[in-house]
Design a protein around this motif. Structure first.
Motif, short mmCIF file in Angstrom:
data_model
loop_
_atom_site.label_atom_id
_atom_site.label_comp_id
_atom_site.label_asym_id
_atom_site.label_seq_id
_atom_site.Cartn_x
_atom_site.Cartn_y
_atom_site.Cartn_z
N HIS A 1 13.60 19.98 18.90
CA HIS A 1 14.68 20.88 20.05
C HIS A 1 14.95 21.91 21.00
O HIS A 1 15.41 23.13 21.32
N ALA A 2 14.98 22.71 19.40
CA ALA A 2 15.38 24.04 18.98
C ALA A 2 13.74 24.71 19.43
O ALA A 2 13.29 26.18 20.33
N VAL B 1 16.42 26.10 14.13
CA VAL B 1 17.76 26.07 14.91
C VAL B 1 17.38 27.96 14.71
O VAL B 1 17.84 28.44 15.55
N ALA C 1 15.64 17.87 16.11
CA ALA C 1 16.30 19.49 15.85
C ALA C 1 15.82 20.66 16.42
O ALA C 1 15.43 21.38 16.71
N LEU D 1 20.40 26.24 23.91
CA LEU D 1 20.87 24.95 23.65
C LEU D 1 22.21 25.12 22.92
O LEU D 1 22.67 25.66 21.89
N ASP E 1 22.62 18.47 22.82
CA ASP E 1 22.02 18.56 22.13
C ASP E 1 23.01 17.42 21.04
O ASP E 1 23.02 17.76 20.06
N TYR F 1 25.48 25.91 17.81
CA TYR F 1 25.65 25.09 16.47
C TYR F 1 26.97 24.89 15.95
O TYR F 1 27.22 25.58 15.40
N LEU G 1 24.44 22.07 20.10
CA LEU G 1 23.00 21.48 18.96
C LEU G 1 24.42 20.84 18.14
O LEU G 1 25.08 21.18 18.27
N SER H 1 24.27 18.05 17.13
CA SER H 1 23.49 16.72 15.23
C SER H 1 23.49 16.94 13.94
O SER H 1 23.88 18.52 13.98
#
Length: 246
Positions: free
Chosen positions: A61-62, A87, A58, A72, A51, A98, A74, A76
């Motif tokens: 999607h988390a 998250v 965020a 995931l 993502d 992340y 991430l 962003s």
């Protein structure tokens, strides 16, 4: 069986590069979402999702990653504390990588920044971060710059919130305070990304600089993170873990 990787934001510039890097890595492109597509279906039909959309998606999607049990990745930037908490909550159920930046070079920069900050006392060495990006970038300081600031604060045994940030200096600001980390954000042209961390003392200056010339380095790193995360237990990870430095 090859890993099926889904891409949130597949129609964007990074999405196209990610699609190419998924194929180059020998994985399978499970699909992607655009601005109005069904993210639920993407998570249901993928083994992992990358993502690179924006902070506004965020949290949702988390939650989808946790609901469907999908790793995931991430990328962003500009997440609020509430979004980051969401998250972290998802990472209790699934692996979440992340990162402020998926470049291996930036991960090494963070590691060096933390180690240097641990031995350069803030009473003697002011930390300043200067970054430049293309004119279309909407957030400042960049997520990478903030990540660099967090690495410096961590090296000094504190958080960035505790240390404090000085940015957007203008007018008669008075002398620089001791301790806070300075940020300057430059925008112009089509610069992919440049970040410099400067430790400035009365007798010496030490600078660490990273320059990105091609966004593909972020896509390659994110796909590498997806392949790695698919084999990990639930948890909140970043690129230092992917590279074996965590």
């Amino acid at each position: 069986m090859t890993l099926r990787i889904g891409i949130a934001g597949i129609s964007g510039r990074m999405g196209r590069l990610l699609s190419e890097e998924v194929a180059a890595a020998g994985a399978t492109l499970a699909g992607g979402t655009g601005r109005n597509d069904d993210a639920e279906a993407l998570f249901a039909g993928s083994d992992a999702v990358i993502d690179f959309t924006n902070a506004a998606t965020a949290e949702a999607h988390a939650a989808l990653a946790a609901r469907h049990g999908r790793p995931l990745i991430l990328g962003s930037s500009g997440l609020s504390s509430t979004q980051e908490a969401a998250v972290a909550e998802a990472a209790r159920s699934v692996p979440v990588v992340y990162a402020a930046n998926f470049s291996p070079g930036v991960a090494l920069l963070f590691a060096m920044a933390e180690r240097m900050a641990a031995v350069l006392p803030p009473e003697q060495y002011d930390a300043e971060i200067v970054e430049m990006h293309h004119r279309q970038k909407v957030d400042a300081p960049s997520g990478t710059a903030i990540g660099l600031g967090r690495a410096v604060a961590r090296g000094r045994g504190r958080t960035l919130e505790e240390v404090g940030m000085e940015s957007g200096r203008d007018g008669h600001t008075g002398p620089r305070a001791t301790g806070p980390i300075g940020f300057a954000a430059l925008r112009g042209g089509q610069v992919v990304g440049e970040h410099t961390l400067l430790f400035a003392a009365g007798s010496e200056h030490i600078a660490l600089t990273h320059r990105s010339f091609d966004r593909r380095v972020y896509a390659t790193g994110a796909v590498r993170a997806a392949l790695w995360a698919a084999k990990q237990p639930p948890g909140l990870y970043d690129m230092k873990h992917v590279l074996g430095m965590g």
